[in-house]
Design a protein around this motif. Structure first.
Motif, mmCIF file in Angstrom:
data_model
loop_
_atom_site.group_PDB
_atom_site.id
_atom_site.type_symbol
_atom_site.label_atom_id
_atom_site.label_comp_id
_atom_site.label_asym_id
_atom_site.label_seq_id
_atom_site.Cartn_x
_atom_site.Cartn_y
_atom_site.Cartn_z
ATOM 1 N N THR A 95 51.605 50.488 30.895
ATOM 2 C CA THR A 95 50.711 51.336 31.671
ATOM 3 C C THR A 95 50.057 50.509 32.770
ATOM 4 O OG1 THR A 95 50.222 52.592 29.668
ATOM 5 C CG2 THR A 95 48.718 52.882 31.520
ATOM 6 N N LYS A 96 50.000 51.084 33.961
ATOM 7 C CA LYS A 96 49.388 50.394 35.095
ATOM 8 C C LYS A 96 47.911 50.142 34.807
ATOM 9 C CE LYS A 96 48.195 52.901 38.506
ATOM 10 N NZ LYS A 96 48.126 53.781 39.662
ATOM 11 N N LEU A 97 47.477 48.912 35.010
ATOM 12 C CA LEU A 97 46.064 48.575 34.955
ATOM 13 C C LEU A 97 45.586 48.258 36.374
ATOM 14 C CD1 LEU A 97 43.659 48.262 33.031
ATOM 15 C CD2 LEU A 97 44.266 45.857 32.792
ATOM 16 N N GLU A 98 46.260 47.298 37.022
ATOM 17 C CA GLU A 98 45.969 46.943 38.413
ATOM 18 C C GLU A 98 47.283 46.874 39.173
ATOM 19 O OE1 GLU A 98 42.279 43.897 38.160
ATOM 20 O OE2 GLU A 98 44.141 43.215 37.216
ATOM 21 N N GLU A 99 47.408 47.689 40.202
ATOM 22 C CA GLU A 99 48.624 47.669 41.012
ATOM 23 C C GLU A 99 48.782 46.326 41.700
ATOM 24 O OE1 GLU A 99 49.766 50.899 43.399
ATOM 25 O OE2 GLU A 99 48.618 52.355 42.229
ATOM 26 N N PRO A 100 50.006 45.988 42.103
ATOM 27 C CA PRO A 100 50.201 44.732 42.822
ATOM 28 C C PRO A 100 49.295 44.667 44.046
ATOM 29 C CG PRO A 100 52.318 45.638 42.185
ATOM 30 C CD PRO A 100 51.279 46.680 41.858
ATOM 31 N N ARG A 101 48.666 43.493 44.212
ATOM 32 C CA ARG A 101 47.802 43.302 45.370
ATOM 33 C C ARG A 101 47.853 41.843 45.794
ATOM 34 N NH1 ARG A 101 42.188 41.603 44.108
ATOM 35 N NH2 ARG A 101 42.046 41.316 41.870
ATOM 36 N N ASP A 102 47.527 41.642 47.040
ATOM 37 C CA ASP A 102 47.522 40.315 47.624
ATOM 38 C C ASP A 102 46.148 39.706 47.398
ATOM 39 O OD1 ASP A 102 47.562 38.056 49.261
ATOM 40 O OD2 ASP A 102 48.714 39.072 50.828
ATOM 41 N N PHE A 103 46.097 38.608 46.661
ATOM 42 C CA PHE A 103 44.845 37.904 46.411
ATOM 43 C C PHE A 103 44.513 36.945 47.562
ATOM 44 C CE2 PHE A 103 46.313 38.536 41.903
ATOM 45 C CZ PHE A 103 45.349 39.457 41.560
ATOM 46 N N GLY A 104 45.436 36.804 48.508
ATOM 47 C CA GLY A 104 45.252 35.891 49.624
ATOM 48 C C GLY A 104 46.062 34.623 49.449
ATOM 49 N N GLU A 105 46.397 34.004 50.566
ATOM 50 C CA GLU A 105 47.110 32.727 50.597
ATOM 51 C C GLU A 105 48.414 32.735 49.800
ATOM 52 O OE1 GLU A 105 44.591 29.285 50.113
ATOM 53 O OE2 GLU A 105 42.864 30.387 50.884
ATOM 54 N N GLY A 106 49.094 33.883 49.776
ATOM 55 C CA GLY A 106 50.391 33.972 49.121
ATOM 56 C C GLY A 106 50.375 34.328 47.657
ATOM 57 N N PHE A 107 49.205 34.516 47.079
ATOM 58 C CA PHE A 107 49.097 34.887 45.670
ATOM 59 C C PHE A 107 49.123 36.416 45.564
ATOM 60 C CE2 PHE A 107 47.255 30.741 45.963
ATOM 61 C CZ PHE A 107 47.635 30.099 44.786
ATOM 62 N N ILE A 108 50.114 36.937 44.855
ATOM 63 C CA ILE A 108 50.234 38.377 44.647
ATOM 64 C C ILE A 108 50.284 38.606 43.154
ATOM 65 C CG2 ILE A 108 51.649 40.422 45.041
ATOM 66 C CD1 ILE A 108 52.694 38.948 47.568
ATOM 67 N N GLY A 109 49.447 39.507 42.663
ATOM 68 C CA GLY A 109 49.399 39.735 41.227
ATOM 69 C C GLY A 109 49.200 41.196 40.871
ATOM 70 N N ALA A 110 49.451 41.498 39.624
ATOM 71 C CA ALA A 110 49.272 42.838 39.074
ATOM 72 C C ALA A 110 49.069 42.705 37.572
ATOM 73 C CB ALA A 110 50.493 43.710 39.364
ATOM 74 N N THR A 111 48.518 43.739 36.970
ATOM 75 C CA THR A 111 48.391 43.761 35.512
ATOM 76 C C THR A 111 48.815 45.110 34.975
ATOM 77 O OG1 THR A 111 46.051 44.393 35.658
ATOM 78 C CG2 THR A 111 46.526 42.045 35.366
ATOM 79 N N VAL A 112 49.380 45.072 33.778
ATOM 80 C CA VAL A 112 49.730 46.274 33.032
ATOM 81 C C VAL A 112 49.180 46.111 31.622
ATOM 82 C CG1 VAL A 112 51.841 46.678 34.375
ATOM 83 C CG2 VAL A 112 51.966 45.376 32.233
ATOM 84 N N VAL A 113 49.166 47.208 30.900
ATOM 85 C CA VAL A 113 48.858 47.171 29.476
ATOM 86 C C VAL A 113 50.170 47.462 28.760
ATOM 87 C CG1 VAL A 113 47.505 48.172 27.599
ATOM 88 C CG2 VAL A 113 46.503 47.955 29.881
ATOM 89 N N ASP A 114 50.602 46.539 27.915
ATOM 90 C CA ASP A 114 51.858 46.747 27.197
ATOM 91 C C ASP A 114 51.692 47.896 26.205
ATOM 92 O OD1 ASP A 114 50.754 45.769 24.783
ATOM 93 O OD2 ASP A 114 51.798 43.858 24.882
#
Length: 138
Positions: A95-114
């Protein structure tokens, strides 16, 4: 003091289902199995991803998620393509928790709940890639 990830432990009320789900996601079987715990070695440094049956958490003095949602810290695992990995995780029942986003300086992250209530973080982390390149293991 902190030298690297030694183990990331996720909790589950259905250990067998969690083992199947993570086996499909990772493409490998757990290398360590007990009735209450299973462990995979993954990634460039053979980090340990463990799955613990919720019934054993109280014996360890820990806790799982709260009624307000998933609990605990977020461990971000490096991936080469956050968007593609995010889509795959959702297609597998996360389940989507945080959609992919740019944290800046090339760091891209996302979170899901398994499917077992654990937060799973994924990140394209330039520092991770730099370390691999410096060691000649990229």
């Amino acid at each position: 003091m902190l030298r690297g990830v030694a183990n990331v432990r996720y909790h589950t009320s259905d250990l067998e289902a969690a083992k199947r789900w993570y086996t499909e996601l990772l493409g490998i079987e757990p290398y360590f199995n007990r009735p209450e715990y299973a462990e995979f070695r993954i990634g460039d440094y053979s980090h340990e991803l463990g799955l613990l049956d919720n019934r054993y958490i109280g014996m360890l003095g820990g806790h799982t998620s709260t009624d307000d949602g998933p609990g605990g810290v977020v461990a971000y695992w490096h991936v080469d393509d956050v968007q593609q990995t995010f889509k795959r995780l959702l297609s597998m029942g996360a389940t989507k928790l945080e959609e992919p986003r740019d944290f800046g300086e090339g760091f891209i992250g996302a979170t899901v709940v398994d499917p077992f209530g654990n937060v799973l973080g994924i990140m394209d982390n330039p520092h991770y890639v730099d370390v691999l390149s410096a060691q000649g293991t990229d």
